[in-house]
Design a protein around this motif. Structure first.
Motif, PDB file in Angstrom:
ATOM      1  N   GLN A  71       0.813  -1.215   0.000  1.00  0.00           N
ATOM      2  CA  GLN A  71       0.000   0.000   0.000  1.00  0.00           C
ATOM      3  C   GLN A  71       0.844   1.263   0.000  1.00  0.00           C
ATOM      4  O   GLN A  71       0.322   2.350  -0.111  1.00  0.00           O
ATOM      5  N   PHE A  72       2.130   1.134   0.201  1.00  0.00           N
ATOM      6  CA  PHE A  72       2.947   2.321   0.391  1.00  0.00           C
ATOM      7  C   PHE A  72       3.080   3.115  -0.896  1.00  0.00           C
ATOM      8  O   PHE A  72       3.490   2.602  -1.920  1.00  0.00           O
ATOM      9  N   ALA A 124      10.248   9.853   0.793  1.00  0.00           N
ATOM     10  CA  ALA A 124      10.506   9.264   2.122  1.00  0.00           C
ATOM     11  C   ALA A 124      11.997   8.997   2.303  1.00  0.00           C
ATOM     12  O   ALA A 124      12.402   8.362   3.269  1.00  0.00           O
ATOM     13  N   ILE A 176      15.916   2.058   2.568  1.00  0.00           N
ATOM     14  CA  ILE A 176      16.736   1.644   3.715  1.00  0.00           C
ATOM     15  C   ILE A 176      17.440   0.311   3.451  1.00  0.00           C
ATOM     16  O   ILE A 176      18.554   0.087   3.915  1.00  0.00           O
ATOM     17  N   GLU A 192      16.899  16.460   2.433  1.00  0.00           N
ATOM     18  CA  GLU A 192      18.207  17.014   2.051  1.00  0.00           C
ATOM     19  C   GLU A 192      18.149  17.604   0.633  1.00  0.00           C
ATOM     20  O   GLU A 192      18.772  18.627   0.352  1.00  0.00           O
ATOM     21  N   ARG A 210       4.757  16.515   6.274  1.00  0.00           N
ATOM     22  CA  ARG A 210       5.632  16.310   7.445  1.00  0.00           C
ATOM     23  C   ARG A 210       7.065  16.205   6.962  1.00  0.00           C
ATOM     24  O   ARG A 210       7.334  15.651   5.890  1.00  0.00           O
ATOM     25  N   HIS A 214       9.518  13.644  13.051  1.00  0.00           N
ATOM     26  CA  HIS A 214       8.889  14.244  11.867  1.00  0.00           C
ATOM     27  C   HIS A 214       8.137  15.469  12.363  1.00  0.00           C
ATOM     28  O   HIS A 214       7.324  15.360  13.284  1.00  0.00           O
TER      29      HIS A 214
HETATM   30  C1  LIG Z   1      21.782   8.379  -0.183  1.00  0.00           C
HETATM   31  C2  LIG Z   1      21.251   9.468   0.651  1.00  0.00           C
HETATM   32  C3  LIG Z   1      20.933   9.064   2.019  1.00  0.00           C
HETATM   33  C4  LIG Z   1      19.755   9.351   2.518  1.00  0.00           C
HETATM   34  C5  LIG Z   1      19.383   8.902   3.866  1.00  0.00           C
HETATM   35  C6  LIG Z   1      17.957   8.462   3.934  1.00  0.00           C
HETATM   36  O1  LIG Z   1      17.112   8.963   3.242  1.00  0.00           O
HETATM   37  S1  LIG Z   1      17.621   7.238   5.048  1.00  0.00           S
HETATM   38  C7  LIG Z   1      15.890   6.981   4.908  1.00  0.00           C
HETATM   39  C8  LIG Z   1      15.172   8.045   5.609  1.00  0.00           C
HETATM   40  N1  LIG Z   1      13.773   7.783   5.571  1.00  0.00           N
HETATM   41  C9  LIG Z   1      13.154   7.117   6.545  1.00  0.00           C
HETATM   42  O2  LIG Z   1      13.739   6.691   7.510  1.00  0.00           O
HETATM   43  C10 LIG Z   1      11.676   6.938   6.350  1.00  0.00           C
HETATM   44  C11 LIG Z   1      11.222   5.633   6.914  1.00  0.00           C
HETATM   45  N2  LIG Z   1       9.821   5.431   6.684  1.00  0.00           N
HETATM   46  C12 LIG Z   1       8.875   5.944   7.478  1.00  0.00           C
HETATM   47  O3  LIG Z   1       9.102   6.661   8.416  1.00  0.00           O
HETATM   48  C13 LIG Z   1       7.462   5.549   7.173  1.00  0.00           C
HETATM   49  O4  LIG Z   1       7.491   4.353   6.453  1.00  0.00           O
HETATM   50  C14 LIG Z   1       6.695   6.624   6.403  1.00  0.00           C
HETATM   51  C15 LIG Z   1       7.427   7.051   5.173  1.00  0.00           C
HETATM   52  C16 LIG Z   1       6.429   7.828   7.312  1.00  0.00           C
HETATM   53  C17 LIG Z   1       5.321   6.033   5.977  1.00  0.00           C
HETATM   54  O5  LIG Z   1       4.663   5.516   7.109  1.00  0.00           O
HETATM   55  P1  LIG Z   1       3.378   4.591   6.941  1.00  0.00           P
HETATM   56  O6  LIG Z   1       2.926   4.241   8.330  1.00  0.00           O
HETATM   57  O7  LIG Z   1       2.421   5.236   6.033  1.00  0.00           O
HETATM   58  O8  LIG Z   1       3.870   3.307   6.177  1.00  0.00           O
HETATM   59  P2  LIG Z   1       4.867   2.159   6.678  1.00  0.00           P
HETATM   60  O9  LIG Z   1       5.835   2.670   7.674  1.00  0.00           O
HETATM   61  O10 LIG Z   1       4.037   0.998   7.067  1.00  0.00           O
HETATM   62  O11 LIG Z   1       5.652   1.808   5.361  1.00  0.00           O
HETATM   63  C18 LIG Z   1       5.004   1.140   4.288  1.00  0.00           C
HETATM   64  C19 LIG Z   1       5.973   0.253   3.561  1.00  0.00           C
HETATM   65  O12 LIG Z   1       7.056   1.020   3.032  1.00  0.00           O
HETATM   66  C20 LIG Z   1       8.290   0.541   3.503  1.00  0.00           C
HETATM   67  N3  LIG Z   1       9.210   1.685   3.667  1.00  0.00           N
HETATM   68  C21 LIG Z   1       8.924   2.870   4.199  1.00  0.00           C
HETATM   69  N4  LIG Z   1       9.976   3.681   4.142  1.00  0.00           N
HETATM   70  C22 LIG Z   1      10.951   2.981   3.554  1.00  0.00           C
HETATM   71  C23 LIG Z   1      12.296   3.272   3.225  1.00  0.00           C
HETATM   72  N5  LIG Z   1      12.840   4.477   3.459  1.00  0.00           N
HETATM   73  N6  LIG Z   1      13.032   2.311   2.639  1.00  0.00           N
HETATM   74  C24 LIG Z   1      12.504   1.088   2.358  1.00  0.00           C
HETATM   75  N7  LIG Z   1      11.222   0.756   2.649  1.00  0.00           N
HETATM   76  C25 LIG Z   1      10.472   1.696   3.236  1.00  0.00           C
HETATM   77  C26 LIG Z   1       7.944  -0.134   4.825  1.00  0.00           C
HETATM   78  O13 LIG Z   1       8.898  -1.088   5.158  1.00  0.00           O
HETATM   79  C27 LIG Z   1       6.601  -0.755   4.494  1.00  0.00           C
HETATM   80  O14 LIG Z   1       6.827  -1.905   3.735  1.00  0.00           O
HETATM   81  P3  LIG Z   1       5.888  -3.168   3.894  1.00  0.00           P
HETATM   82  O15 LIG Z   1       6.465  -4.168   2.963  1.00  0.00           O
HETATM   83  O16 LIG Z   1       4.507  -2.703   3.535  1.00  0.00           O
HETATM   84  O17 LIG Z   1       5.971  -3.596   5.322  1.00  0.00           O
END
Ligand SMILES: CC/C=C/CC(=O)SCCNC(=O)CCNC(=O)[C@H](O)C(C)(C)COP(=O)(O)OP(=O)(O)OC[C@H]1O[C@@H](n2cnc3c(N)ncnc32)[C@H](O)[C@@H]1OP(=O)(O)O
Length: 721
Positions: free
Chosen positions: A14-15, A54, A58, A99, A114, A152
């Motif tokens: 759903q993301f 986002a 990761i 950034e 946010r 956030h």
């Molecule tokens: C090279 C430059 C370096 C940059 C450094 C960075 O950018 S590090 C990454 C910084 N970003 C984060 O830490 C964001 C992490 N994500 C969140 O905080 C939340 O997911 C959200 C974006 C606020 C959305 O929240 P929500 O509750 O709506 O959804 P979920 O948390 O359930 O996420 C849904 C699915 O998306 C996957 N996911 C989210 N963010 C990332 C990510 N950054 N990388 C990889 N995957 C991500 C999450 O795992 C969920 O996956 P499912 O398979 O559905 O479980």
């Protein structure tokens, strides 16, 4: 006008938010093209599907192919553009996404957007020059707060801080284009953050020193917050380019620290446990929750009060029930106090919570008022007979579809369910104290619990902003069952020569918020004493002639019972494993009385006191807990090691930067865990908790596969799953 869209990799499920693409050639080319094209006067950068970005994927940080930070050159390119670049921020701008926005000359955000630099929460720091640009834009205190907490912030706050130039209620992209058109031709130098000085503070040095002390205290042993402070310090002391070099160096250290890997594992583990599975093939993908429009809580002791508060905060109308008016009035006062405190922390205050409205929160002693609720959470004290009596009553009074939850930390869900005419609707919901603060909700299905009941409990956890973890029914479930051998070892270590403060120190240095003895004093020693008496392990029902230090042929320590017999229940009585300034005091100091008592105890039982080093303390406590974890996995009480880790991180103060007990075991190496357990078990053959579990042995025999493969080595999935 040129619109550059940050390339997005769509995340499955759903993301819908975008993640920054690791290949950066396309946006580099786009920006270069826009700069070179004389017909382009300004650039607007936006995301897709109403989300800016986002941040980075990761999963990429632990990929062996990853080399350095590829985003910095793009951010620099954006900033150095000769044409104004405006970011249109919708949804989220996180991490690398923010950034990128910081590289832009202007930022317009939607009111619901946010923003944040959450890298610290995954063991990193903003590595695309964010630690150098943000303090230049919003000042050191605000930047340090955002960077070291990873929080956030809403657009309104971002506007106040000066992080964005404008917020809009409607079309962000149009607003960004309007702004871009307005600023065409204006000088860009003042908008390039890398050229700005960091705003001075009169006491910068003292401020940074205090910030370092604060993060070290808050995140014991966790490197990222500390290194974030160092990176921001570099921004205050060095020119931009040197600060960036320092940021890169510190980023590299974190990337290879092991802590980043643990925290990233924890991020995904928390999301993986939402995909629950239960007996008969029921799972998150097929079961639908029932709506919870009104709930009831029975019992307004410590747990009940926190649960009511949690429900009110989640905007669920609640009926709070007590056995008589005296208890009800006491409970009502305590709940109101909690809610007032919570309201003060919230934007909008008491009006948002609306807890003075009887349609939202009603206090009663009348069971009949529970006839129309969708869900009941029974939170009376741990007494099977009492719980069964209540559930029998509930099954007569509640409407047919109502879900009946019991807040218990150990009792048998099936036995409680047997008192009702609807065992399929009975489920365990183990909250952690204080229930309105702690994030964990252990959800325990019984033999007859329906998939709908599990899905509804999981949905409730989400509504309460908690992490729900679905587990099977056994004594202590997952969390407490793993805790028993840990606490048992801690007490055995005292018998053998250690002291409570020494054991606590080792585990607190490891990263636990509090060690086992401080924890026991806080929770109250009488709680375990009551349970042991009920189990016939101590007290009047203990068979005459039972050896003092043995039960059912196994080693037993009567030390906690002896303390309780002396009225030492912990903080509440001012004395327990430590002494306190008064009954109810919170400052633990080592107690010479206890040290003498331990010496006499060892003399009485002929125990030769010995020096026990930190390694033995740590290993015996942690490895016995982990060993129980393998037993739980093998029995199918939990569907994977992530479940155990999420429970420990969110409910038991396990240091998140160590990824949870099972992840920790995988980093120590399963052969080492096995060898140590074997050694300690040989030295203490009467302690079953130290005997290596067969599943651990099997995993070592198949050359310790990665944690995500462990469950495939169980020869048969337990009938529980
Ligand atoms: C090279 C430059 C370096 C940059 C450094 C960075 O950018 S590090 C990454 C910084 N970003 C984060 O830490 C964001 C992490 N994500 C969140 O905080 C939340 O997911 C959200 C974006 C606020 C959305 O929240 P929500 O509750 O709506 O959804 P979920 O948390 O359930 O996420 C849904 C699915 O998306 C996957 N996911 C989210 N963010 C990332 C990510 N950054 N990388 C990889 N995957 C991500 C999450 O795992 C969920 O996956 P499912 O398979 O559905 O479980």
């Amino acid at each position: 006008m040129f619109h550059a869209q940050i390339p997005f990799d769509r995340i499955p499920h759903q993301f819908k938010s975008g993640l920054l693409c690791r290949s950066s050639q396309s946006e580099k080319d786009g920006l270069k093209k826009a700069d070179a094209d004389p017909s382009v006067k300004a650039v607007m950068i936006c995301g897709e599907n109403g989300k800016f970005s986002a941040g980075a994927d990761i999963r990429g940080f632990s990929s062996p192919k990853r080399h350095g930070v590829a985003l910095s050159p793009i951010v620099s390119l954006i900033e150095s553009s000769e044409k104004p670049v405006v970011a249109a921020i919708e949804g989220v701008a996180l991490g690398g996404g923010l950034e990128v926005a910081l590289g832009c000359h202007y930022r317009v955000a939607h009111a619901k957007a946010r923003m944040g630099l959450p890298e610290v929460t995954i063991g990193l720091l903003p590595g695309a020059e964010g630690t150098q640009r943000l303090p230049r834009l919003i000042g050191v205190p605000a930047a340090l707060d955002m960077i070291t907490t990873g929080k956030h912030i809403p657009a309104t706050e971002a506007l106040k801080l000066g992080l964005v130039d404008e917020i809009v209620e409607e079309n962000t992209i149009e607003a960004a284009i309007r702004l871009a058109n307005k600023v065409i031709g204006q000088p860009l130098e003042p908008r390039r953050l890398s050229l700005k000085p960091v705003p001075k503070l009169p006491n910068m040095e003292a401020f940074l020193r205090e910030a370092l002390v604060k993060v070290k205290r808050q995140a014991r042993g966790c490197l990222a917050p500390e290194l974030c402070v160092q990176a921001v310090r570099a921004a205050t002391e060095r020119p931009f380019a040197e600060g960036v070099r320092r940021e890169r160096e510190l980023f590299g250290l974190l990337l290879s620290s092991g802590q980043a890997q643990a925290l990233q594992y924890a991020f995904f583990a928390e999301r993986a446990v939402r995909r629950w599975a239960a007996p008969g093939g029921a799972s998150w993908s097929s079961a639908a929750p029932q709506p919870v429009r009104k709930a009831a809580v029975i019992g307004l002791g410590t747990m009940g009060r926190g649960i009511v508060t949690s429900l009110v905060k989640a905007n669920i109308p609640v009926v709070a029930l007590e056995q008589d008016l005296e208890y009800l009035n006491k409970g009502r006062k305590a709940v109101m106090l909690l809610l007032e405190r919570e309201a003060m922390k919230m934007e909008g205050g008491a009006q948002t919570l609306d807890f003075h409205n009887p349609a939202r929160l009603q206090f009663t002693v009348d069971f009949d008022l529970l006839c129309d609720v969708d869900l009941v959470i029974e939170a009376v004290f741990e007494n099977m007979a009492l719980k069964k009596e209540i559930f029998h009553k509930l099954s007569k009074i509640c409407k047919p579809g109502a879900l009946l939850c019991t807040n218990t930390s150990a009792l048998n869900i099936d036995e409680i369910a047997s008192a009702t005419n609807r065992p399929q609707q009975v489920i365990g919901t183990h909250f952690f104290s204080p229930a309105h603060v702690m994030r964990l909700l252990e959800i325990i299905y019984g033999r007859h619990t329906s998939p709908t009941a599990i899905a509804t409990a999981m949905q409730l956890a989400k509504a309460l902003k908690k992490v729900g973890v679905v587990v099977g029914n056994c004594f202590g479930f997952v969390g407490n069952r793993m805790m028993f051998p840990y606490v048992q070892q801690a007490v055995f270590l005292l018998e053998e020569g250690s002291r409570p403060e020494a054991v606590d120190q080792v585990l607190e240095d490891f990263g636990f918020k509090i060690g086992p003895f401080r924890m026991s004093d806080l929770a109250g020693l009488d709680v375990g004493w009551r349970s042991r008496k009920e189990q016939g392990l101590t007290g009047p029902s203990l068979a005459a002639g039972t050896p003092a230090r043995q039960r059912h042929g196994q080693r037993y320590s009567p030390l906690p019972d002896l303390l309780c017999e002396q009225g030492r229940f912990g903080q509440k009585t001012g004395k327990g494993w430590y002494q306190y300034e008064r009954a109810g005091g919170r400052t633990a100091t080592p107690d010479p009385w206890l040290h003498d008592f331990l010496s006499q105890y060892r003399d009485t039982h002929g125990i030769q006191s010995r020096f026990i080093d930190q390694e033995e303390i740590l290993e015996r406590c942690l490895f016995s807990l982990i060993n129980e974890g393998f037993a739980i996995l093998a029995e199918g009480i939990a569907s994977g090691p992530e479940h155990l880790d999420v429970i420990y991180i969110n409910g038991y103060g396990w240091p998140k930067h160590r990824g949870g007990p099972m992840f920790y075991a995988s980093t120590v190496g399963l052969p080492r865990v096995l060898a140590k357990l074997q050694k300690y078990s040989e030295a203490h053959p009467d302690v079953p908790g130290l005997r290596p579990n067969a599943f651990l042995k099997k995993l070592v025999a198949v050359r310790s596969p990665p944690l995500k493969e462990w469950m495939s080595y169980l020869s048969h999935q337990s009938p529980k799953l």
